[in-house]
Every structure is written in structure tokens, then in C-alpha cells.
Design a protein around this motif. Structure first.
Motif, PDB file in Angstrom:
ATOM      1  N   LYS A  52       0.841  -1.203   0.000  1.00 25.76           N
ATOM      2  CA  LYS A  52       0.000   0.000   0.000  1.00 25.76           C
ATOM      3  C   LYS A  52       0.874   1.250   0.000  1.00 25.76           C
ATOM      4  O   LYS A  52       0.605   2.212  -0.721  1.00 25.76           O
ATOM      5  N   GLN A  53       1.947   1.238   0.814  1.00 25.33           N
ATOM      6  CA  GLN A  53       2.856   2.388   0.850  1.00 25.33           C
ATOM      7  C   GLN A  53       3.506   2.618  -0.520  1.00 25.33           C
ATOM      8  O   GLN A  53       3.612   3.750  -0.993  1.00 25.33           O
ATOM      9  N   VAL A  54       3.938   1.534  -1.172  1.00 28.87           N
ATOM     10  CA  VAL A  54       4.557   1.648  -2.498  1.00 28.87           C
ATOM     11  C   VAL A  54       3.555   2.221  -3.495  1.00 28.87           C
ATOM     12  O   VAL A  54       3.879   3.111  -4.285  1.00 28.87           O
ATOM     13  N   ALA A  55       2.320   1.716  -3.461  1.00 26.44           N
ATOM     14  CA  ALA A  55       1.290   2.229  -4.381  1.00 26.44           C
ATOM     15  C   ALA A  55       1.022   3.710  -4.121  1.00 26.44           C
ATOM     16  O   ALA A  55       0.905   4.502  -5.063  1.00 26.44           O
ATOM     17  N   ASP A  56       0.933   4.099  -2.843  1.00 21.83           N
ATOM     18  CA  ASP A  56       0.713   5.506  -2.501  1.00 21.83           C
ATOM     19  C   ASP A  56       1.866   6.380  -2.984  1.00 21.83           C
ATOM     20  O   ASP A  56       1.659   7.474  -3.511  1.00 21.83           O
ATOM     21  N   GLN A  57       3.095   5.885  -2.808  1.00 23.97           N
ATOM     22  CA  GLN A  57       4.260   6.661  -3.234  1.00 23.97           C
ATOM     23  C   GLN A  57       4.334   6.761  -4.762  1.00 23.97           C
ATOM     24  O   GLN A  57       4.706   7.805  -5.304  1.00 23.97           O
ATOM     25  N   GLN A  58       3.959   5.692  -5.460  1.00 25.88           N
ATOM     26  CA  GLN A  58       3.938   5.756  -6.923  1.00 25.88           C
ATOM     27  C   GLN A  58       2.887   6.753  -7.396  1.00 25.88           C
ATOM     28  O   GLN A  58       3.125   7.524  -8.317  1.00 25.88           O
ATOM     29  N   ASP A  59       1.725   6.744  -6.738  1.00 24.89           N
ATOM     30  CA  ASP A  59       0.669   7.695  -7.087  1.00 24.89           C
ATOM     31  C   ASP A  59       1.140   9.125  -6.836  1.00 24.89           C
ATOM     32  O   ASP A  59       0.944  10.006  -7.674  1.00 24.89           O
ATOM     33  N   ALA A  60       1.777   9.352  -5.692  1.00 18.84           N
ATOM     34  CA  ALA A  60       2.287  10.691  -5.365  1.00 18.84           C
ATOM     35  C   ALA A  60       3.347  11.124  -6.386  1.00 18.84           C
ATOM     36  O   ALA A  60       3.374  12.277  -6.819  1.00 18.84           O
ATOM     37  N   MET A  61       4.197  10.177  -6.787  1.00 23.17           N
ATOM     38  CA  MET A  61       5.243  10.500  -7.763  1.00 23.17           C
ATOM     39  C   MET A  61       4.623  10.887  -9.110  1.00 23.17           C
ATOM     40  O   MET A  61       5.057  11.842  -9.754  1.00 23.17           O
ATOM     41  N   LEU A  62       3.596  10.143  -9.527  1.00 20.60           N
ATOM     42  CA  LEU A  62       2.932  10.464 -10.793  1.00 20.60           C
ATOM     43  C   LEU A  62       2.272  11.835 -10.737  1.00 20.60           C
ATOM     44  O   LEU A  62       2.311  12.598 -11.706  1.00 20.60           O
ATOM     45  N   ARG A  63       1.670  12.159  -9.595  1.00 15.77           N
ATOM     46  CA  ARG A  63       1.042  13.476  -9.439  1.00 15.77           C
ATOM     47  C   ARG A  63       2.087  14.596  -9.501  1.00 15.77           C
ATOM     48  O   ARG A  63       1.887  15.621 -10.150  1.00 15.77           O
ATOM     49  N   ILE A  64       3.197  14.388  -8.823  1.00 13.97           N
ATOM     50  CA  ILE A  64       4.268  15.394  -8.821  1.00 13.97           C
ATOM     51  C   ILE A  64       4.817  15.569 -10.237  1.00 13.97           C
ATOM     52  O   ILE A  64       5.050  16.691 -10.701  1.00 13.97           O
ATOM     53  N   LYS A  65       4.985  14.445 -10.940  1.00 15.47           N
ATOM     54  CA  LYS A  65       5.487  14.513 -12.313  1.00 15.47           C
ATOM     55  C   LYS A  65       4.508  15.266 -13.217  1.00 15.47           C
ATOM     56  O   LYS A  65       4.915  16.108 -14.023  1.00 15.47           O
ATOM     57  N   ALA A  66       3.207  14.993 -13.057  1.00 15.20           N
ATOM     58  CA  ALA A  66       2.191  15.689 -13.860  1.00 15.20           C
ATOM     59  C   ALA A  66       2.158  17.178 -13.524  1.00 15.20           C
ATOM     60  O   ALA A  66       2.052  18.020 -14.421  1.00 15.20           O
ATOM     61  N   ASP A  67       2.265  17.510 -12.235  1.00 13.16           N
ATOM     62  CA  ASP A  67       2.279  18.926 -11.829  1.00 13.16           C
ATOM     63  C   ASP A  67       3.491  19.647 -12.422  1.00 13.16           C
ATOM     64  O   ASP A  67       3.383  20.780 -12.886  1.00 13.16           O
ATOM     65  N   ALA A  68       4.631  18.978 -12.404  1.00 16.86           N
ATOM     66  CA  ALA A  68       5.847  19.586 -12.961  1.00 16.86           C
ATOM     67  C   ALA A  68       5.698  19.802 -14.462  1.00 16.86           C
ATOM     68  O   ALA A  68       6.087  20.848 -14.995  1.00 16.86           O
ATOM     69  N   GLU A  69       5.113  18.821 -15.152  1.00 18.31           N
ATOM     70  CA  GLU A  69       4.898  18.943 -16.599  1.00 18.31           C
ATOM     71  C   GLU A  69       3.932  20.092 -16.903  1.00 18.31           C
ATOM     72  O   GLU A  69       4.152  20.878 -17.827  1.00 18.31           O
ATOM     73  N   ASN A  70       2.859  20.202 -16.108  1.00 20.24           N
ATOM     74  CA  ASN A  70       1.899  21.300 -16.299  1.00 20.24           C
ATOM     75  C   ASN A  70       2.560  22.652 -16.052  1.00 20.24           C
ATOM     76  O   ASN A  70       2.319  23.613 -16.787  1.00 20.24           O
TER      77      ASN A  70
END
Length: 198
Positions: A52-70
Motif C-alpha cells: 500500500k505504501q509503495v502504491a501511494d508513493q507511486q501515485d504521489a510521484m505520478l502526481r508530482i510529475k504531472a504537476d511539474a509537466e503542467n
């Protein structure tokens, strides 16, 4: 009888009484299996929590990556707009100069031979000026004879006429201008309307 031990059947009791060492061994095996099971259950719970922690961290990483791209895309668009429209105020300040040159041409008497050279000079100056500002994205809007477009034209008067279709620009009081597709100033125009029915 211990907690882990199941109640014995009469046959097991007879067997346990006849072989007490075997009964003790069975009890030890039961205790050992149940302690191993509790360790396994604990490890499985930890694995589920870590997944669950790994999934949460992957989700957070994807969000951060999308925010940076935006943010990068927005910054790129802002820079592009800044380059495209940096001249907007300057171009607006130049429009009265174009208007004055056009007015001067309108007042020059073309029949007077001495004024022809002046008219020619003003025409060349105006053409050169318009060519220069056009290089920087400024386009002149001269809608004479075109359909009225409220996004680019400002109607100053309406005239009844049967000569042209209704909502057609019949005359231009002041030309409009765009900078890279953005309206700097609307054209001030007269618009036709259908004659009133008698």
C-alpha cells in the motif's frame, strides 16, 4: 489440555494414556504450528502495508510529475505569449501615427501638381511604416464591403440601403488592427441595414 489443543476423543484419550510421550509430542507440534502461523500472518500484514505504501508513493510521484509537466507547459506558454505580445503597448501607441498619415493623404489635393510629390512622399512613408509593423505581427483591418463582425468591428452608424446586403460594412471611419491574431483596436465602421418596408 492447553488452549491450542483440541478436545480429545475417547480413542485419543486411550491412546494418550497408553503412549504419554506421543501425546506430549502432538501438543508441542500444535503449539509450534500455531506460533509459525501467527508469524506468517504478521508478515503478510506487513507485506500488505508495504504494498500500500509503495502504491501511494507511486501515485504521489505520478502526481508530482504531472504537476511539474503542467508547470513547465504553462511557463512555456507564458514565455511564448510574452514574446508574441510584448509589442502590444508599443503598437497601440503607433496606431495614431498611421491614422494621421492616412488623414494627411485624404486632405491632400491630388489635382494640385505641386502637392503630388508631397502625397507621394506621404504614401511611401505610410507604406514603409505599415510594412515595418507587419514584420512584427501587426495586421491592418480594412473591412470595407465585408460582413459586419462584432469581434473585429465597432459599428458607429447604421444606414438603410438596398445597394448591399444588410449587415455589410459600407464605410470605414477608422481602420482596425490586430497583433498576432489579438485585436489591438476594432475598426470603426458604418453598417448597412435593410430599408424599412412601406
Amino acid at each position: 489440555m492447553t488452549e491450542q489443543q483440541a478436545p480429545q476423543t475417547p480413542e485419543e484419550e486411550v491412546q494418550a494414556q497408553s503412549n504419554p510421550e506421543q501425546a506430549e509430542q502432538d501438543t508441542a507440534d500444535t503449539v509450534e504450528v500455531s506460533s509459525e502461523q501467527s508469524v506468517i500472518d504478521k508478515l503478510e500484514a506487513e507485506i500488505a502495508q508495504l504494498r500500500k505504501q509503495v502504491a501511494d508513493q507511486q501515485d504521489a510521484m505520478l502526481r508530482i510529475k504531472a504537476d511539474a509537466e503542467n508547470a513547465r507547459r504553462r511557463a512555456s506558454q507564458d514565455v511564448e505569449k510574452a514574446h508574441k505580445f510584448a509589442l502590444e503597448k508599443f503598437a497601440n501607441d503607433l496606431l495614431p501615427v498611421v491614422d494621421n498619415l492616412e488623414r494627411a493623404l485624404g486632405f491632400i489635393d491630388k489635382d494640385n501638381d505641386t502637392m503630388n510629390s508631397v502625397a507621394e512622399g506621404v504614401e511611401l512613408t505610410l507604406k514603409s511604416f505599415l510594412d515595418t509593423v507587419e514584420k512584427f505581427g501587426v495586421q491592418q483591418l480594412d473591412p470595407q464591403g465585408q460582413p459586419f463582425n462584432p469581434e473585429q468591428h465597432q459599428a458607429m452608424s447604421m444606414m438603410e440601403t438596398a445597394d448591399v446586403a444588410p449587415n455589410t460594412v459600407t464605410f470605414v471611419m477608422q481602420k482596425g488592427y490586430e497583433l498576432n491574431g489579438r485585436l489591438l483596436r476594432p475598426a470603426m465602421v458604418g453598417v448597412s441595414k435593410a430599408p424599412a418596408a412601406e
